[in-house]
Design a protein around this motif. Structure first.
Motif, short mmCIF file in Angstrom:
data_model
loop_
_atom_site.label_atom_id
_atom_site.label_comp_id
_atom_site.label_asym_id
_atom_site.label_seq_id
_atom_site.Cartn_x
_atom_site.Cartn_y
_atom_site.Cartn_z
N ARG A 179 0.82 -1.21 0.00
CA ARG A 179 0.00 0.00 0.00
C ARG A 179 0.85 1.26 0.00
NH1 ARG A 179 -4.03 -1.00 4.90
NH2 ARG A 179 -2.17 -2.09 5.64
N ARG A 180 1.97 1.21 0.66
CA ARG A 180 2.81 2.41 0.76
C ARG A 180 3.70 2.61 -0.45
NH1 ARG A 180 4.84 5.98 4.77
NH2 ARG A 180 3.46 5.04 6.30
N PHE A 181 4.28 1.53 -0.97
CA PHE A 181 5.31 1.69 -2.00
C PHE A 181 5.03 0.97 -3.31
CE2 PHE A 181 8.01 2.30 1.92
CZ PHE A 181 8.14 3.66 1.75
N GLY A 182 3.93 0.24 -3.42
CA GLY A 182 3.58 -0.37 -4.69
C GLY A 182 4.14 -1.78 -4.88
N LEU A 183 3.70 -2.41 -5.98
CA LEU A 183 4.02 -3.81 -6.24
C LEU A 183 5.50 -4.04 -6.53
CD1 LEU A 183 2.96 -6.70 -6.66
CD2 LEU A 183 2.57 -6.11 -9.06
N GLU A 184 6.08 -3.19 -7.40
CA GLU A 184 7.48 -3.42 -7.79
C GLU A 184 8.43 -3.33 -6.61
OE1 GLU A 184 8.78 -2.03 -11.93
OE2 GLU A 184 7.27 -0.55 -11.36
N VAL A 185 8.25 -2.33 -5.78
CA VAL A 185 9.10 -2.21 -4.59
C VAL A 185 8.81 -3.35 -3.62
CG1 VAL A 185 9.49 -0.83 -2.51
CG2 VAL A 185 9.49 0.27 -4.75
N GLY A 186 7.51 -3.69 -3.48
CA GLY A 186 7.15 -4.78 -2.58
C GLY A 186 7.81 -6.10 -2.96
N GLU A 187 7.93 -6.36 -4.27
CA GLU A 187 8.59 -7.59 -4.73
C GLU A 187 10.07 -7.58 -4.33
OE1 GLU A 187 5.89 -8.51 -8.71
OE2 GLU A 187 7.74 -7.33 -8.88
N ARG A 188 10.70 -6.43 -4.42
CA ARG A 188 12.11 -6.34 -4.03
C ARG A 188 12.28 -6.48 -2.52
NH1 ARG A 188 11.14 -4.07 -8.67
NH2 ARG A 188 12.75 -3.78 -10.26
N VAL A 189 11.35 -5.91 -1.77
CA VAL A 189 11.40 -6.05 -0.31
C VAL A 189 11.17 -7.51 0.09
CG1 VAL A 189 10.24 -5.43 1.86
CG2 VAL A 189 10.75 -3.67 0.15
N ALA A 190 10.27 -8.20 -0.60
CA ALA A 190 10.03 -9.61 -0.31
C ALA A 190 11.31 -10.43 -0.53
CB ALA A 190 8.91 -10.15 -1.20
N LYS A 191 12.07 -10.08 -1.57
CA LYS A 191 13.33 -10.79 -1.80
C LYS A 191 14.34 -10.47 -0.69
CE LYS A 191 16.93 -11.73 -5.18
NZ LYS A 191 17.99 -11.76 -4.15
N MET A 192 14.38 -9.20 -0.24
CA MET A 192 15.26 -8.85 0.88
C MET A 192 14.92 -9.68 2.11
SD MET A 192 15.43 -4.70 0.77
CE MET A 192 15.89 -3.80 -0.71
N LEU A 193 13.62 -9.80 2.38
CA LEU A 193 13.19 -10.59 3.54
C LEU A 193 13.60 -12.04 3.37
CD1 LEU A 193 9.64 -9.05 4.03
CD2 LEU A 193 11.55 -8.88 5.64
N SER A 194 13.38 -12.58 2.17
CA SER A 194 13.76 -13.97 1.91
C SER A 194 15.26 -14.18 2.09
CB SER A 194 13.33 -14.37 0.50
OG SER A 194 13.71 -15.69 0.21
N ASP A 195 16.05 -13.22 1.58
CA ASP A 195 17.51 -13.31 1.72
C ASP A 195 17.94 -13.27 3.18
OD1 ASP A 195 17.73 -13.41 -1.02
OD2 ASP A 195 18.26 -11.30 -1.25
N ASN A 196 17.09 -12.68 4.02
CA ASN A 196 17.39 -12.61 5.46
C ASN A 196 16.72 -13.73 6.25
OD1 ASN A 196 18.91 -9.94 6.41
ND2 ASN A 196 17.69 -9.43 4.61
N GLY A 197 16.14 -14.71 5.53
CA GLY A 197 15.60 -15.88 6.20
C GLY A 197 14.15 -15.78 6.60
#
Length: 363
Positions: A179-197
């Protein structure tokens, strides 16, 4: 009856900075901070990051001696019952009355409850005491689930995962921060989270919280010895509304000088809906740096100096070792444009062709 002077309700960045600023200008006038939090004022942004990872054993912004030396009386663990704007008094739940010449409302925000069966057992993360409980519980937990895909939820999930805890993050949106930053940024944040376990579970909500298990609306049951609620906060404008001070959507309406509709009453921080001179409209500010800026303006204006809010709101947050910074006017946008860099990305947000915000990761 306490001698009249300057009063700030709230010991966060807005209330503390307002009191400090006014006290420096008028050291002989009594300055009081009334806070429902029993702790000394502390650096809240670290709670969901370094502190949760076991660092920052001391977060105090000032020692008890500092308040004595600077003539600021900090009243911790005080519940304010109501404000009497006619007689210029703040009345506590215990019946004590504090008269004021100038009053700053820096009441902050309160956590949104997790309104599902068993939701009251989930651990919030809003105050220092919340963080202490969560940090101690994390020492003995092997699995955790964080409910809510906002900034605090993402930070808390990555921090718990860094402690070796199998951590899931669940949110109703398809990606975190959608809601705050949109789908494209959210996909990148999801990868960051995944990379952090962190395992992200999107497009579903929570149906119930039970012992060692969270049931999702999708029917999936997720094992979790530790359950964290990070479903958002609401500005706490109840005192202002009850006193007849103008509010809008729970926030206290103020001008560029932080004046409310009541004489010699100001508001700053999460609870304020302030007019920003540069934006040409009222803008909600929900982060530490903006709250401190508004508190300084309120303190200066109360002390008789000219000051206006004209800075562009900005904040930063961290997911693991990735630092993200935002500068802009709020959450609404029509179009976004994301450019990837070698170690991160930059996202521009626009309305009618005009840039209204920029988010950068390692850029």
């Amino acid at each position: 009856m306490v001698a009249p002077g300057f009063i700030a309700i709230g010991s966060g960045p807005a209330g503390l900075t307002a009191a400090e600023t006014f006290g420096r200008k008028h050291p002989k006038i009594p300055v009081h901070i009334l806070s429902s939090d029993p702790a000394l004022p502390y650096a809240k942004p670290h709670l969901s990051k370094a502190y949760l990872r076991g660092r920052y054993p001391k977060l105090d912004l000032h020692s008890p001696g500092w308040f004595v030396q600077n003539g600021i009386r900090l009243h911790s663990g005080i519940t304010v019952d109501h404000i009497d704007v006619v007689n210029r008094e703040v009345v506590t739940a215990a019946g004590r009355r504090y008269r004021y010449w100038h009053l700053v409302l820096a009441c902050g925000a309160t956590p949104v409850p997790l309104a599902v069966p068993g939701g009251e057992t989930a651990q919030p993360l809003r105050s220092f005491s919340d963080a202490v409980v969560l940090r101690m519980a994390a020492k003995n937990a092997e699995s955790a689930i964080v409910i809510g895909g906002g900034l605090i939820g993402c930070e808390a999930a990555s921090s718990l995962a860094s402690c070796g805890i199998a951590t899931s993050l669940v949110a109703p949106e398809p990606v975190p921060l959608h809601r705050r930053f949109g789908l494209e940024v959210g996909e990148r944040v999801a990868k960051m989270l995944s990379d952090n376990g962190v395992r992200f579970i999107g497009s579903t909500g929570v149906a119930a919280v039970e012992d060692r298990c969270v049931t999702l609306n999708s029917g999936e049951a997720v094992e979790a010895e530790l359950v964290v609620s990070a479903v958002g906060v609401r500005p706490d404008g109840r005192l202002a509304a009850a006193a007849g001070i103008d509010t809008e959507c729970g926030r206290v309406v103020v001008d560029e000088h932080m004046h409310t509709s009541a004489v010699n009453v100001y508001a700053a921080g999460d609870v304020a809906l302030a007019y920003n001179v540069t934006a040409g409209r009222r803008v909600p500010a929900e982060h530490w740096r903006d709250a401190a800026r508004q508190g300084r303006i309120a303190g200066l204006v109360a002390a008789g100096y000219q000051a206006v809010w004209d800075a562009v709101p900005e904040f930063s947050f961290a997911i693991g070792d990735q630092m993200l910074k935002y500068r802009g006017w709020g959450t609404e946008f029509e179009h976004s444009r994301v450019v990837d860099h070698r170690d991160g990305f930059t996202a521009w947000y626009e309305i009618e062709g005009e840039t209204v915000g920029v988010l950068s990761s390692n850029a």
